[in-house]
Design an enzyme around this catalytic site. Sequence first.
Site, mmCIF file in Angstrom:
data_model
loop_
_atom_site.group_PDB
_atom_site.id
_atom_site.type_symbol
_atom_site.label_atom_id
_atom_site.label_comp_id
_atom_site.label_asym_id
_atom_site.label_seq_id
_atom_site.Cartn_x
_atom_site.Cartn_y
_atom_site.Cartn_z
ATOM 1 N N ASP A 72 -4.451 -10.438 4.609
ATOM 2 C CA ASP A 72 -3.486 -10.711 3.549
ATOM 3 C C ASP A 72 -2.383 -11.610 4.123
ATOM 4 O O ASP A 72 -1.842 -11.316 5.196
ATOM 5 C CB ASP A 72 -2.904 -9.355 3.098
ATOM 6 C CG ASP A 72 -2.153 -9.425 1.796
ATOM 7 O OD1 ASP A 72 -2.329 -10.412 1.052
ATOM 8 O OD2 ASP A 72 -1.392 -8.474 1.500
ATOM 9 N N SER A 82 -2.391 -6.774 6.394
ATOM 10 C CA SER A 82 -1.335 -7.785 6.527
ATOM 11 C C SER A 82 -1.028 -7.970 8.010
ATOM 12 O O SER A 82 -1.467 -7.175 8.848
ATOM 13 C CB SER A 82 -0.073 -7.320 5.795
ATOM 14 O OG SER A 82 0.445 -6.169 6.442
ATOM 15 N N ILE A 100 -2.618 -4.534 -4.853
ATOM 16 C CA ILE A 100 -1.749 -3.385 -5.141
ATOM 17 C C ILE A 100 -1.395 -2.704 -3.821
ATOM 18 O O ILE A 100 -2.270 -2.169 -3.146
ATOM 19 C CB ILE A 100 -2.455 -2.407 -6.099
ATOM 20 C CG1 ILE A 100 -2.728 -3.105 -7.441
ATOM 21 C CG2 ILE A 100 -1.601 -1.146 -6.301
ATOM 22 C CD1 ILE A 100 -3.583 -2.316 -8.409
ATOM 23 N N ASP A 101 -0.135 -2.746 -3.462
ATOM 24 C CA ASP A 101 0.320 -2.108 -2.226
ATOM 25 C C ASP A 101 1.483 -1.150 -2.502
ATOM 26 O O ASP A 101 1.430 0.024 -2.149
ATOM 27 C CB ASP A 101 0.735 -3.183 -1.207
ATOM 28 C CG ASP A 101 1.029 -2.607 0.171
ATOM 29 O OD1 ASP A 101 0.769 -1.408 0.397
ATOM 30 O OD2 ASP A 101 1.536 -3.345 1.037
ATOM 31 N N SER A 102 2.514 -1.633 -3.180
ATOM 32 C CA SER A 102 3.717 -0.808 -3.380
ATOM 33 C C SER A 102 3.417 0.514 -4.077
ATOM 34 O O SER A 102 4.003 1.543 -3.737
ATOM 35 C CB SER A 102 4.763 -1.579 -4.197
ATOM 36 O OG SER A 102 5.229 -2.685 -3.457
ATOM 37 N N HIS A 119 -1.149 -11.562 -6.682
ATOM 38 C CA HIS A 119 -0.447 -10.745 -5.682
ATOM 39 C C HIS A 119 0.648 -9.943 -6.383
ATOM 40 O O HIS A 119 0.938 -10.160 -7.560
ATOM 41 C CB HIS A 119 0.196 -11.662 -4.633
ATOM 42 C CG HIS A 119 -0.775 -12.155 -3.615
ATOM 43 N ND1 HIS A 119 -0.664 -11.857 -2.285
ATOM 44 C CD2 HIS A 119 -1.888 -12.912 -3.754
ATOM 45 C CE1 HIS A 119 -1.677 -12.415 -1.640
ATOM 46 N NE2 HIS A 119 -2.434 -13.069 -2.504
HETATM 47 ZN ZN ZN Z 1 0.993 -10.889 -1.458
#
Ligand code: ZN
Length: 332
Positions: free
Chosen positions: A93, A56, A278-280, A234
């Site tokens: 991203d 990001s 998937i980030d969180s 997302h």
């Molecule tokens: Zn996103």
Amino acid sequence: MTSYKELGLVNTKELFKKAVSGGYALPAYNFNNMEQMQAIIQACVETKSPVILQVSSGARKYANQNILKNMARGAVEYAHELGYDIPIVLHLDHGSSFELCKDCIETGFSSVMIDGSHLSYDENVALTKKVCDFAHSQKDYVTVEGELGVLAGVEDDVSAEHSHYTQPAEVIDFVGKTKVDSLAISIGTSHGRAKFKPEQCTRDANGILIPPPLRFDILEEVEKKIPGFPIVLHGSSSVPIEYVHMIEKYGGKLTDSVGIPEEQLRKAAKSAVCKINIDSDGRLAMTALIRKILIEKPEEFDPRNILGPARDELKKLYSHKNKNVLGSAGQA
Ligand SMILES: [Zn+2]
């Protein structure tokens, strides 16, 4: 000027084609540091899964773009060293401008997202087309993800209070005019670890928040308009309650956390959805383990003994996602 092929990376073109026909989705995991990158590569090599490494603009600010680029190169060599070459994509991203996308393409990204979802429809078309024209004219074709519809929630530099579902009536025109390679749509997923307000949810007998279901009707409408076209979701973390509880047990405070249930993502992965971000969940896994160790071992001060177990937990989480949620295991 570096082409992604020099780094050993691939774009998403063939990977998405196989994912759509194979009924699975590629994992798109965000990374900012070495431990996250190692966990992603270990998990994806072990499960034989292709992978999209996502950066990001927040990650670029945190880690420096040249370091991230060389970590992606390192990721390719690391996978090789671990004994199995998996296809690796380096993806921007939520690119916010043409200049940022161009900069990433010229420094070795194999794929970029241009996020014009906050603009008017016509402005979104014009900006996305401009990025596609540039990306596709490179010696080595760089793939582009666009977005229609707005996701609620907060993630790095991206934030929106309210979501706007994607309007299926717009997708044929958007894809035709811009020539994007994939399309992120809004069907009720959301950024962050508190994806819905409590008043949007119901509660089970234990008081745990149950989110509203994803709008599969919109997804189906989109698929009818552009059959087989690669769709991206997302904000698709599940926010595992075990991690939330572990974080709170060791002094954290994550009130009203709620994510997207994994069975809904599994269902989506079987459709034309071929990339799931998937980030969180990774943030939660790392934080849970770091908190646990700091509290249980107050004498510990070697960062390796704090970040190492967090990395192991992260790897476990990603392996689980590849095998049980996305279906990407065994597809590399
Ligand atoms: Zn996103």
